[in-house]
Design a protein around this motif. Sequence first.
Motif, PDB file in Angstrom:
ATOM      1  N   TYR A  12      -3.645  11.712  -4.843  1.00  0.00           N
ATOM      2  CA  TYR A  12      -4.059  10.386  -4.364  1.00  0.00           C
ATOM      3  C   TYR A  12      -5.560  10.365  -4.081  1.00  0.00           C
ATOM      4  CZ  TYR A  12       0.373   7.894  -3.834  1.00  0.00           C
ATOM      5  OH  TYR A  12       1.548   7.227  -4.065  1.00  0.00           O
ATOM      6  N   ALA A  13      -6.071  11.429  -3.463  1.00  0.00           N
ATOM      7  CA  ALA A  13      -7.508  11.509  -3.187  1.00  0.00           C
ATOM      8  C   ALA A  13      -8.304  11.542  -4.493  1.00  0.00           C
ATOM      9  CB  ALA A  13      -7.811  12.739  -2.338  1.00  0.00           C
ATOM     10  N   LEU A  14      -7.829  12.318  -5.459  1.00  0.00           N
ATOM     11  CA  LEU A  14      -8.502  12.390  -6.757  1.00  0.00           C
ATOM     12  C   LEU A  14      -8.503  11.026  -7.446  1.00  0.00           C
ATOM     13  CD1 LEU A  14      -9.898  14.209  -8.825  1.00  0.00           C
ATOM     14  CD2 LEU A  14      -7.635  14.756  -9.742  1.00  0.00           C
ATOM     15  N   LEU A  15      -7.386  10.313  -7.365  1.00  0.00           N
ATOM     16  CA  LEU A  15      -7.323   8.979  -7.958  1.00  0.00           C
ATOM     17  C   LEU A  15      -8.288   8.020  -7.265  1.00  0.00           C
ATOM     18  CD1 LEU A  15      -5.964   7.150 -10.048  1.00  0.00           C
ATOM     19  CD2 LEU A  15      -4.219   6.618  -8.316  1.00  0.00           C
ATOM     20  N   ASN A  34     -17.916   3.610 -15.526  1.00  0.00           N
ATOM     21  CA  ASN A  34     -17.212   4.576 -14.696  1.00  0.00           C
ATOM     22  C   ASN A  34     -17.125   5.917 -15.435  1.00  0.00           C
ATOM     23  OD1 ASN A  34     -15.425   6.093 -13.187  1.00  0.00           O
ATOM     24  ND2 ASN A  34     -13.843   4.524 -13.072  1.00  0.00           N
ATOM     25  N   PRO A  35     -17.715   6.980 -14.893  1.00  0.00           N
ATOM     26  CA  PRO A  35     -17.647   8.279 -15.568  1.00  0.00           C
ATOM     27  C   PRO A  35     -16.223   8.850 -15.623  1.00  0.00           C
ATOM     28  CG  PRO A  35     -18.657   8.508 -13.410  1.00  0.00           C
ATOM     29  CD  PRO A  35     -18.481   7.041 -13.657  1.00  0.00           C
ATOM     30  N   TRP A  36     -15.340   8.311 -14.838  1.00  0.00           N
ATOM     31  CA  TRP A  36     -13.946   8.771 -14.775  1.00  0.00           C
ATOM     32  C   TRP A  36     -13.009   7.877 -15.586  1.00  0.00           C
ATOM     33  CZ3 TRP A  36     -12.386  13.003 -11.745  1.00  0.00           C
ATOM     34  CH2 TRP A  36     -13.362  13.517 -10.902  1.00  0.00           C
ATOM     35  N   ALA A  37     -13.543   6.939 -16.327  1.00  0.00           N
ATOM     36  CA  ALA A  37     -12.712   5.921 -17.000  1.00  0.00           C
ATOM     37  C   ALA A  37     -11.641   6.517 -17.906  1.00  0.00           C
ATOM     38  CB  ALA A  37     -13.595   4.957 -17.790  1.00  0.00           C
ATOM     39  N   THR A  38     -11.937   7.609 -18.588  1.00  0.00           N
ATOM     40  CA  THR A  38     -10.939   8.171 -19.511  1.00  0.00           C
ATOM     41  C   THR A  38      -9.870   8.977 -18.785  1.00  0.00           C
ATOM     42  OG1 THR A  38     -12.328  10.101 -19.923  1.00  0.00           O
ATOM     43  CG2 THR A  38     -12.525   8.255 -21.466  1.00  0.00           C
ATOM     44  N   VAL A  39     -10.211   9.572 -17.652  1.00  0.00           N
ATOM     45  CA  VAL A  39      -9.257  10.420 -16.941  1.00  0.00           C
ATOM     46  C   VAL A  39      -8.457   9.650 -15.882  1.00  0.00           C
ATOM     47  CG1 VAL A  39     -10.786  11.306 -15.140  1.00  0.00           C
ATOM     48  CG2 VAL A  39      -9.008  12.753 -16.051  1.00  0.00           C
ATOM     49  N   GLU A  40      -8.986   8.538 -15.407  1.00  0.00           N
ATOM     50  CA  GLU A  40      -8.303   7.780 -14.342  1.00  0.00           C
ATOM     51  C   GLU A  40      -6.879   7.374 -14.719  1.00  0.00           C
ATOM     52  OE1 GLU A  40      -6.721   4.322 -12.454  1.00  0.00           O
ATOM     53  OE2 GLU A  40      -7.833   4.135 -14.335  1.00  0.00           O
ATOM     54  N   PRO A  41      -6.621   6.862 -15.923  1.00  0.00           N
ATOM     55  CA  PRO A  41      -5.235   6.522 -16.255  1.00  0.00           C
ATOM     56  C   PRO A  41      -4.311   7.739 -16.302  1.00  0.00           C
ATOM     57  CG  PRO A  41      -6.763   5.549 -17.846  1.00  0.00           C
ATOM     58  CD  PRO A  41      -7.556   6.469 -16.970  1.00  0.00           C
ATOM     59  N   ARG A  42      -4.855   8.893 -16.660  1.00  0.00           N
ATOM     60  CA  ARG A  42      -4.029  10.109 -16.700  1.00  0.00           C
ATOM     61  C   ARG A  42      -3.697  10.590 -15.294  1.00  0.00           C
ATOM     62  NH1 ARG A  42      -7.359  12.754 -21.564  1.00  0.00           N
ATOM     63  NH2 ARG A  42      -8.736  13.196 -19.841  1.00  0.00           N
ATOM     64  N   ILE A  43      -4.654  10.455 -14.368  1.00  0.00           N
ATOM     65  CA  ILE A  43      -4.382  10.803 -12.972  1.00  0.00           C
ATOM     66  C   ILE A  43      -3.307   9.867 -12.423  1.00  0.00           C
ATOM     67  CG2 ILE A  43      -5.321  10.944 -10.629  1.00  0.00           C
ATOM     68  CD1 ILE A  43      -8.090  11.490 -11.957  1.00  0.00           C
ATOM     69  N   SER A  44      -3.444   8.594 -12.707  1.00  0.00           N
ATOM     70  CA  SER A  44      -2.475   7.608 -12.237  1.00  0.00           C
ATOM     71  C   SER A  44      -1.078   7.888 -12.788  1.00  0.00           C
ATOM     72  CB  SER A  44      -2.934   6.208 -12.640  1.00  0.00           C
ATOM     73  OG  SER A  44      -2.042   5.242 -12.168  1.00  0.00           O
ATOM     74  N   HIS A  88       1.545  21.307 -14.685  1.00  0.00           N
ATOM     75  CA  HIS A  88       1.814  20.053 -15.397  1.00  0.00           C
ATOM     76  C   HIS A  88       0.711  19.039 -15.117  1.00  0.00           C
ATOM     77  CE1 HIS A  88       3.723  16.083 -16.049  1.00  0.00           C
ATOM     78  NE2 HIS A  88       4.249  16.701 -17.092  1.00  0.00           N
ATOM     79  N   SER A  89       0.293  18.948 -13.864  1.00  0.00           N
ATOM     80  CA  SER A  89      -0.787  18.023 -13.513  1.00  0.00           C
ATOM     81  C   SER A  89      -2.082  18.392 -14.224  1.00  0.00           C
ATOM     82  CB  SER A  89      -1.012  18.011 -11.998  1.00  0.00           C
ATOM     83  OG  SER A  89       0.116  17.472 -11.348  1.00  0.00           O
ATOM     84  N   CYS A  90      -2.403  19.674 -14.236  1.00  0.00           N
ATOM     85  CA  CYS A  90      -3.617  20.119 -14.941  1.00  0.00           C
ATOM     86  C   CYS A  90      -3.533  19.778 -16.422  1.00  0.00           C
ATOM     87  CB  CYS A  90      -3.827  21.618 -14.754  1.00  0.00           C
ATOM     88  SG  CYS A  90      -4.300  22.076 -13.082  1.00  0.00           S
ATOM     89  N   ALA A  91      -2.367  20.026 -17.011  1.00  0.00           N
ATOM     90  CA  ALA A  91      -2.199  19.729 -18.438  1.00  0.00           C
ATOM     91  C   ALA A  91      -2.295  18.236 -18.712  1.00  0.00           C
ATOM     92  CB  ALA A  91      -0.860  20.271 -18.937  1.00  0.00           C
ATOM     93  N   GLN A  92      -1.709  17.422 -17.848  1.00  0.00           N
ATOM     94  CA  GLN A  92      -1.712  15.977 -18.082  1.00  0.00           C
ATOM     95  C   GLN A  92      -3.070  15.348 -17.801  1.00  0.00           C
ATOM     96  OE1 GLN A  92       1.226  13.735 -15.873  1.00  0.00           O
ATOM     97  NE2 GLN A  92       1.040  11.999 -17.247  1.00  0.00           N
ATOM     98  N   ILE A  93      -3.749  15.821 -16.779  1.00  0.00           N
ATOM     99  CA  ILE A  93      -5.026  15.213 -16.387  1.00  0.00           C
ATOM    100  C   ILE A  93      -6.183  15.745 -17.226  1.00  0.00           C
ATOM    101  CG2 ILE A  93      -6.704  15.020 -14.503  1.00  0.00           C
ATOM    102  CD1 ILE A  93      -4.239  15.029 -12.585  1.00  0.00           C
TER     103      ILE A  93
END
Length: 126
Positions: A12-15, A34-44, A88-93
């Motif tokens: 949640y903090a990372l998101l 947003n520098p996180w634009a590509t990873v934000e949907p994967r974190i979500s 799994h989180s590392c692989a997905q994000i």
Amino acid sequence: MAIHVAFTALLYALLTVARAPKIWGIGQRQDGSNPWATVEPRISANLSNQFEWPLFFYAACLLLIQVRAESPAAVLLAWVFIAGRVAHSCAQICTTNIRIRGLVFTVNFLATLGLWAVVVQARAAA
């Protein structure tokens, strides 16, 4: 279970950090992107995953606690599950490699099924 709750809070903090440039304008690039634009949907998406299969992990753990059937095997399976959730989180994000995610999910899946086998065995012995 507490480790998984803490890990989910970390996600949640990372998101929140990943959404900060878009929502609050904090950390935007010079061009306003947003520098996180590509990873934000994967974190979500990964955060949503923390409320799917883990439900069965929590149920098994609570049943084992209730019937006082905690065992070294159950503890080991729980730790395998937690390590698998982190992997799994590392692989997905961090990647888009579906094969790695599938492999890691299989580890989580089997660890949880193992916990349920311990639950069934404990219940049958009671």
